[in-house]
Design an enzyme around this catalytic site. Structure first.
Site, PDB file in Angstrom:
ATOM      1  N   ASP A 250       0.797  -1.230   0.000  1.00  0.00           N
ATOM      2  CA  ASP A 250       0.000   0.000   0.000  1.00  0.00           C
ATOM      3  C   ASP A 250       0.828   1.278   0.000  1.00  0.00           C
ATOM      4  O   ASP A 250       0.259   2.374  -0.023  1.00  0.00           O
ATOM      5  CB  ASP A 250      -1.025   0.005   1.141  1.00  0.00           C
ATOM      6  CG  ASP A 250      -0.422   0.022   2.529  1.00  0.00           C
ATOM      7  OD1 ASP A 250       0.814  -0.025   2.669  1.00  0.00           O
ATOM      8  OD2 ASP A 250      -1.203   0.078   3.505  1.00  0.00           O
ATOM      9  N   CYS A 375      -2.274   3.313   6.291  1.00  0.00           N
ATOM     10  CA  CYS A 375      -1.782   2.503   7.409  1.00  0.00           C
ATOM     11  C   CYS A 375      -2.580   2.754   8.687  1.00  0.00           C
ATOM     12  O   CYS A 375      -2.693   1.868   9.548  1.00  0.00           O
ATOM     13  CB  CYS A 375      -0.315   2.822   7.702  1.00  0.00           C
ATOM     14  SG  CYS A 375       0.840   2.512   6.357  1.00  0.00           S
TER      15      CYS A 375
END
Length: 384
Positions: A250, A375
């Site tokens: 990501d 995150c």
């Protein structure tokens, strides 16, 4: 090793020394692992029965879940700044969809004051802010939301996890969600899906002895297909041992739509390093790849900001725009301070999410700790 080993110090030391991850396990906890003390929450609603499916992030959310960072052992004197960033992000998202913030019971009042009345604070003991990795990965099956518990182990034993290793079960119990067991150890930031059966994964973060010793890539892939319901896995090499996550996907590449991926691109003029080489490798794989439907992928590169113009600093600073979060009504991406690059990133995302508000958020303290907006957030999908 100093008593207060911060996440960014750990990343810096790994990058400098290529340290073996097994030797860095910390056993300290940030707060007492008390149980869930708030009243029972409504169960996650059910939808249309069907096979197991890992939905895309752009699908409708029931809520966004975040964590209030608790540990001075991890953050040291940076903890107040990190909490300020988390509160600012929670406020931004809660203006557009429900946000639940997990906090140690003794820190819950302070978290409520910082985040505002629109954020629901629940007393679940946590160590750190990285909800993307500590929560289950939610899938749909049989008309219900279920959660795959990937057995969080502190990114291969690199950070304390006395509370964070229990977060997945705590959230599943709170919302009455069925737990799906797996032998795999991994984190939510390792996986990126288009919601149509395609999964992108960095090999470095999953096929790694610090998480899944003795398992081959084929074995890992078979288990991912089983527990997530995906049919096509696109493997990217990633980077082992240079950051705490072993290069989660990501921060590298994200789906913007079915068949369309955004790819991180280093700011031009800098020397090649392990990260730019990982992006080069990913570019080659993605341009030759097809998704689960057989469609070739379109690769859109999104350049990082000028390192001389950003407002944040630090050896572990993450300046990738890839770590954005797609909410139900907004898309939240970092604002780094390079106005030209920030605007370019916002305009790119607006092309693919025209009906959502593009919300830049300043997160310099979070980014200096080696992470980003994605995150720090985790979506629970809504069905029906």
């Amino acid at each position: 090793m100093p008593d207060a080993l911060s996440r960014r110090t750990l990343i810096r030391s790994l990058a400098a020394a290529g340290a073996g991850v097994g030797a860095l396990t910390l056993g300290l906890t940030a707060c007492d692992p008390n149980g869930i003390e708030d009243p029972e929450a409504p169960a996650v609603p059910t939808g249309t029965p069907g096979p197991r499916r890992f939905g895309a992030e752009w699908e409708k959310h029931l809520r966004t879940v975040m964590s209030w960072p608790a540990s001075e052992t991890v953050w040291g004197d940076q903890l107040p700044d990190v909490r300020r960033d988390v509160a600012g992000l929670a406020r931004a998202i809660s203006a557009r969809e429900p946000v639940v913030l997990m906090a140690c019971p003794e820190q819950a009042d302070a978290a409520r004051k910082a985040c505002g009345s629109a954020v629901e604070v629940v007393p679940i003991a946590v160590d750190d802010l990285w909800a993307r990795d500590t929560l289950p990965v939610f899938v749909e099956e049989g008309g219900k939301v279920k959660g795959v518990d990937f057995n969080f182990n502190g990114w291969g034993g690199k950070q304390q996890r006395g509370n964070d290793s229990k977060v997945a079960r705590a959230v599943l119990e709170k919302y009455g969600v069925e737990r799906i067991e797996t032998r795999l150890v991994s984190e939510g930031g390792s996986f990126e899906t288009d919601g149509r059966g395609t999964l992108m994964v960095t090999e470095s973060s999953v096929v790694n002895d610090n998480r899944n010793p003795g398992m081959s890539r084929d074995q890992v892939e078979a288990e991912l297909k089983k527990v997530l319901g995906v049919t096509k896995v696109i493997w990217l090499a990633g980077v082992k041992g240079k950051d705490i996550t072993d290069a989660h996907v990501d921060c590298l590449t994200r789906f913007a739509a079915p068949g369309v991926v955004l790819l991180d691109q280093a700011f031009p003029g800098g020397p090649a390093d392990v990260w730019s080489r990982a992006a080069d490798q990913a570019r080659g794989v993605l341009r030759g790849a097809t998704d689960a439907t057989g469609k070739k992928l379109q690769v859109i590169e999104l350049q990082q900001p000028d390192p001389d113009r950003i407002t944040g600093r630090g050896d572990a600073f993450v300046s990738s725009y890839m770590n954005f979060y797609i909410g139900t009504k907004g898309v939240y991406l970092p604002k780094f301070g390079d106005d030209r690059a920030d605007t370019r990133a916002q305009q790119t995302l607006k092309q693919y999410f025209p009906d959502r508000e593009i919300v830049p958020v300043k997160i310099d303290a979070i980014a200096a700790g080696g992470g980003g907006i994605h995150c720090a957030t985790h979506d629970i999908p809504a069905l029906g």
